[in-house]
Write a protein that holds these residues in place. Structure first.
Motif, PDB file in Angstrom:
ATOM      1  N   LYS A 112       0.874  -1.166   0.000  1.00 36.27           N
ATOM      2  CA  LYS A 112       0.000   0.000   0.000  1.00 36.27           C
ATOM      3  C   LYS A 112       0.911   1.215   0.000  1.00 36.27           C
ATOM      4  O   LYS A 112       1.772   1.333   0.863  1.00 36.27           O
ATOM      5  CB  LYS A 112      -0.802   0.003   1.296  1.00 36.27           C
ATOM      6  N   ARG A 165       1.012   5.155   0.389  1.00 35.19           N
ATOM      7  CA  ARG A 165       0.260   6.337   0.798  1.00 35.19           C
ATOM      8  C   ARG A 165       0.991   7.566   0.286  1.00 35.19           C
ATOM      9  O   ARG A 165       2.064   7.909   0.781  1.00 35.19           O
ATOM     10  CB  ARG A 165       0.273   6.415   2.325  1.00 35.19           C
ATOM     11  N   THR A 166       0.432   8.232  -0.708  1.00 33.76           N
ATOM     12  CA  THR A 166       1.028   9.470  -1.187  1.00 33.76           C
ATOM     13  C   THR A 166       0.309  10.628  -0.498  1.00 33.76           C
ATOM     14  O   THR A 166      -0.623  10.399   0.271  1.00 33.76           O
ATOM     15  CB  THR A 166       0.894   9.619  -2.713  1.00 33.76           C
ATOM     16  N   ASN A 210      -3.372  10.320  -2.272  1.00 37.57           N
ATOM     17  CA  ASN A 210      -4.212   9.120  -2.194  1.00 37.57           C
ATOM     18  C   ASN A 210      -3.434   7.864  -1.776  1.00 37.57           C
ATOM     19  O   ASN A 210      -2.252   7.938  -1.461  1.00 37.57           O
ATOM     20  CB  ASN A 210      -4.930   8.884  -3.532  1.00 37.57           C
ATOM     21  N   VAL A 211      -4.148   6.737  -1.779  1.00 39.40           N
ATOM     22  CA  VAL A 211      -3.528   5.472  -1.407  1.00 39.40           C
ATOM     23  C   VAL A 211      -3.648   4.513  -2.590  1.00 39.40           C
ATOM     24  O   VAL A 211      -4.728   4.343  -3.142  1.00 39.40           O
ATOM     25  CB  VAL A 211      -4.244   4.850  -0.186  1.00 39.40           C
ATOM     26  N   GLU A 264      -2.966   0.610  -3.853  1.00 41.90           N
ATOM     27  CA  GLU A 264      -2.596  -0.726  -3.417  1.00 41.90           C
ATOM     28  C   GLU A 264      -2.369  -1.597  -4.636  1.00 41.90           C
ATOM     29  O   GLU A 264      -3.098  -1.518  -5.622  1.00 41.90           O
ATOM     30  CB  GLU A 264      -3.698  -1.335  -2.537  1.00 41.90           C
ATOM     31  N   ALA A 322       6.125   8.445  -1.269  1.00 40.15           N
ATOM     32  CA  ALA A 322       5.021   7.840  -0.527  1.00 40.15           C
ATOM     33  C   ALA A 322       5.556   7.099   0.686  1.00 40.15           C
ATOM     34  O   ALA A 322       6.756   6.896   0.824  1.00 40.15           O
ATOM     35  CB  ALA A 322       4.267   6.850  -1.412  1.00 40.15           C
ATOM     36  N   ASP A 323       4.645   6.722   1.564  1.00 34.51           N
ATOM     37  CA  ASP A 323       4.981   5.798   2.639  1.00 34.51           C
ATOM     38  C   ASP A 323       4.455   4.439   2.238  1.00 34.51           C
ATOM     39  O   ASP A 323       3.332   4.308   1.767  1.00 34.51           O
ATOM     40  CB  ASP A 323       4.307   6.231   3.946  1.00 34.51           C
ATOM     41  N   GLU A 334       3.552   0.409   2.935  1.00 31.58           N
ATOM     42  CA  GLU A 334       3.167  -0.578   3.937  1.00 31.58           C
ATOM     43  C   GLU A 334       3.056  -1.904   3.206  1.00 31.58           C
ATOM     44  O   GLU A 334       2.467  -1.963   2.126  1.00 31.58           O
ATOM     45  CB  GLU A 334       1.781  -0.173   4.424  1.00 31.58           C
TER      46      GLU A 334
END
Ligand code: BTX
Length: 325
Positions: free
Chosen positions: A283, A285-286, A289-290, A292, A319-320, A322
């Motif tokens: 996933k 996360r910008t 938005n997200v 996946e 982005a982060d 996950e």
């Protein structure tokens, strides 16, 4: 303070002997409460003190300091670390490096601090940088590359840190795009790359690295204990921070020369071999938005490619991440 200085003098004059609180108070000329308070502060600063009833205190281990000379000793690089600014405590080595870069300091200048009071991560996040335990370092580079390629330097730095850790420990670190280095799924290193640029011309790139080296689990604040780790926690021994700094600088210089000469492709191959997320569902996360999907890899520019469930390919610049599985 004066008491602290006298306290340390008393211990060094009576090496390996136990000194009682009363003896110390008498020699220094202060109260036993003051002695006790200063002993606690020494502990906080990385001294290990043994306390035995009816005998007193003894220093078992002094904190390992990193001096510019110690880093230089045995450093065989051409540019990186040829100029080292060593600070005991700073707000952020990034700020110091920005100032030096602005003043036209030479390429490869390195700023190292024992402690950062305002260590920072991306997007105004905090980087916890306690005294004597980790490596808080910023490196100034001046690559002649177009602005959009600057994020590649984060990836180069990550490869350098992984290679250094593999050289000096028995651990196997992995990279999480773009800037985290994990061991057993926990964050051991964070990298922050910042720029000084005019129009589309890069003046300097400032690579900040925070490497957790000798922290014990209880040295981390509670909210980080589940997500952070250090080399000492993972391998159960303390490491010489100056040896790690030398190794990181050596590997980084080698990779940087390859990059300048041959471009990003050879680095990309190395980076992908250490990356944790490639081929996995993640996933991202910008800011807006997200997304996946499956992480396919990075482009030749270092941009992350994700294929979402409908088969569409997304290019992620920042982005982060996950891991979904
Ligand atoms: P980041 O934004 O990816 O990560 C920051 C997050 O990491 C924090 O929000 C927190 O959850 C977690 N964190 C904070 N401190 C630690 C730590 N010591 N170990 C593990 N996790 C932590 C990562 O940013 C980039 C960090 C760069 C730090 C270097 S240190 C030298 C230089 N100077 C400076 O101010 N920053 C850089």
């Amino acid at each position: 303070s004066e008491i602290r200085k006298k306290l340390l003098d008393a211990f060094s004059n009576n090496e390996d002997q136990y000194l009682s609180g009363q003896t110390l108070a008498d020699t220094i000329g202060c109260s036993r409460t003051a002695i006790w308070k200063h002993i606690e502060e020494l502990r906080k600063d990385g001294f290990e003190l043994e306390a035995i009833r009816n005998k007193g205190y003894r220093i078992v281990k002094t904190p390992e300091r990193v001096s510019a000379d110690e880093i230089r000793l045995g450093l065989k690089t051409k540019y990186l670390g040829q100029s080292i600014h060593y600070e005991d405590a700073v707000d952020s080595t990034q700020r110091v490096a920005h100032r030096l870069a602005y003043d036209q300091s030479m390429e490869g200048t390195v700023v190292v601090a024992e402690e950062q009071t305002l260590g920072r991560g991306r997007m105004e996040r905090k980087w916890y940088s306690p005294k004597y335990t980790g490596i808080w370092m910023s490196i100034i580079l001046r690559p002649k590359i177009p602005l959009p390629k600057a994020p590649q330097l984060t990836l180069i730095a990550a490869v350098a840190v992984v290679q250094a850790i593999e050289e000096l420990t028995e651990l196997t670190p992995q990279i999480k795009w773009p800037n985290d280095i994990l061991i057993n799924g926990k964050k051991m290193t964070g990298i922050l790359t910042e720029l000084q640029a005019e129009a589309d011309q890069i003046n300097s790139v400032i690579i900040g690295m925070g490497i957790n080296v000798n922290q014990k689990l209880e040295d981390f604040p509670i909210e980080l204990r589940e997500i952070a780790t250090s080399l000492a926690i993972e391998q159960g021994v303390y490491f010489s921070r100056s040896a790690i700094i030398r190794s990181v600088l050596t590997h980084l210089e080698k990779l940087y020369f390859i990059y300048i000469e041959k471009g990003f492709f050879p680095i990309k191959i190395l980076w992908e071999s250490y990356a944790i997320s490639i081929g996995k569902t993640i996933k991202a996360r910008t800011l807006s938005n997200v997304i996946e999907g499956k992480a396919l890899g990075i482009t030749d520019d270092g941009v992350l490619r994700i294929e979402d469930h409908s088969g569409e390919i997304h290019y992620i610049y920042s982005a982060d991440i996950e891991l979904s599985e």
